[in-house]
Every structure is written in C-alpha cells, then in structure tokens.
Motif scaffolding. Structure first.
Motif, short mmCIF file in Angstrom:
data_model
loop_
_atom_site.label_atom_id
_atom_site.label_comp_id
_atom_site.label_asym_id
_atom_site.label_seq_id
_atom_site.Cartn_x
_atom_site.Cartn_y
_atom_site.Cartn_z
N ARG A 48 -70.00 49.64 45.69
CA ARG A 48 -69.84 49.37 44.26
C ARG A 48 -70.88 48.40 43.70
N SER A 49 -71.29 47.39 44.49
CA SER A 49 -72.26 46.43 43.96
C SER A 49 -73.01 45.75 45.09
N ARG A 50 -74.08 45.04 44.69
CA ARG A 50 -74.91 44.33 45.65
C ARG A 50 -75.12 42.90 45.17
N HIS A 51 -75.39 42.03 46.13
CA HIS A 51 -75.74 40.64 45.84
C HIS A 51 -76.83 40.24 46.82
N ARG A 65 -77.79 40.35 41.33
CA ARG A 65 -76.50 41.04 41.42
C ARG A 65 -76.56 42.27 40.54
N GLY A 66 -75.87 43.30 40.96
CA GLY A 66 -75.84 44.49 40.12
C GLY A 66 -74.98 45.58 40.72
N PRO A 67 -74.71 46.60 39.92
CA PRO A 67 -73.91 47.72 40.40
C PRO A 67 -74.70 48.58 41.39
N GLU A 73 -73.91 54.58 43.11
CA GLU A 73 -72.82 53.98 43.86
C GLU A 73 -72.40 55.01 44.91
N TYR A 101 -72.86 43.59 50.26
CA TYR A 101 -72.42 44.72 49.44
C TYR A 101 -70.93 44.60 49.21
N ARG A 102 -70.50 44.94 48.02
CA ARG A 102 -69.07 45.03 47.72
C ARG A 102 -68.70 46.49 47.86
#
Length: 130
Positions: A48-51, A65-67, A73, A101-102
């Motif tokens: 779903r997202s990254r950091h 950070r972002g989708p 995705e 990663y989320r």
C-alpha cells in the motif's frame, strides 16, 4: 545484495551506481536499485505505501513517503515475487538508504515490512563505516 525478512516477506535490494546519470562536477551522483519482494505468507498481500530514509555522505537525511511503488500498489500472491527498479540521486558520492513497506493482508490487516539498509557507494570512493 541486501536482504531482510519480516512477517514472512523477503525484501532483496541490489543497488547500482549509474555514472551516465551522474554529474560529479555539479555534486550529483545517481544510483538505481532493484527490489525483489517475495511473499512467503499463506495468503496474498498488497503493497500500500513506502517509507524511505535516505542519508547522504554528510549525514543529511531526506524522508520519502508515498502510496505504492513505481506508480502501483501491487498484489503479491502467496509464493510470488514482485520486482521493480527505481533510482536515487545524492549530493555526495556515497550514502545509504533504509525503509519500510506498509502491506495489507487479505483480511484487511496492515503490517510493516522492513527494507534492509543498503549502501550507495561510487566505485572510486573508499567506504567508511562509523
């Protein structure tokens, strides 16, 4: 190659210095990095997202950070691997990146997967570890 496994998800990162996109005379060095994400869980997962935490050779830190990743995705089936390539410019000839990663499981629950810390070094710079 740098590798980590979190919650039965393996992340392998392979960075490469790209001289063709670098301009050392303008304090710009560029790396590409290939990421492989393998899902060893019994169910599919969705990234779903990254950091990212990017640190240059002078200790300056930038967070990103972002989708998703590279505009998507991805859904990663059990036993499958998703691969992508991205890039990172720095104002110094070395640095490192680390992140997470989320992910979301099929049950809707979210969990974090570690991206291993990896070094960004130009071929002609001596590595210094503190």
């Amino acid at each position: 190659m740098y590798e980590s496994v979190t919650h039965a998800v393996r992340v392998v990162v392979t960075p490469t210095f790209v001289m063709e996109k670098s301009e050392p005379e303008d304090s710009r060095w560029f790396w590409s990095y290939r990421v492989e994400i393998t899902n060893f869980r019994p169910e599919a997962i969705t990234l779903r997202s990254r950091h990212w935490v990017i640190t240059d050779g002078l200790g300056r830190v930038q967070e990103v950070r972002g989708p998703g990743v590279v505009g998507e995705e991805p859904r990663i089936a059990s036993g499958a691997t998703f691969e992508y390539t991205s890039g990172c410019p720095l104002g110094t000839p070395s640095g490192f990146m680390v992140g997470s990663y989320r992910m979301q499981g099929e049950d809707g629950a979210f969990f974090e997967v570690a991206i291993p810390a990896f070094s960004l070094d130009t071929p002609d710079v001596r590595r210094v570890v503190n």
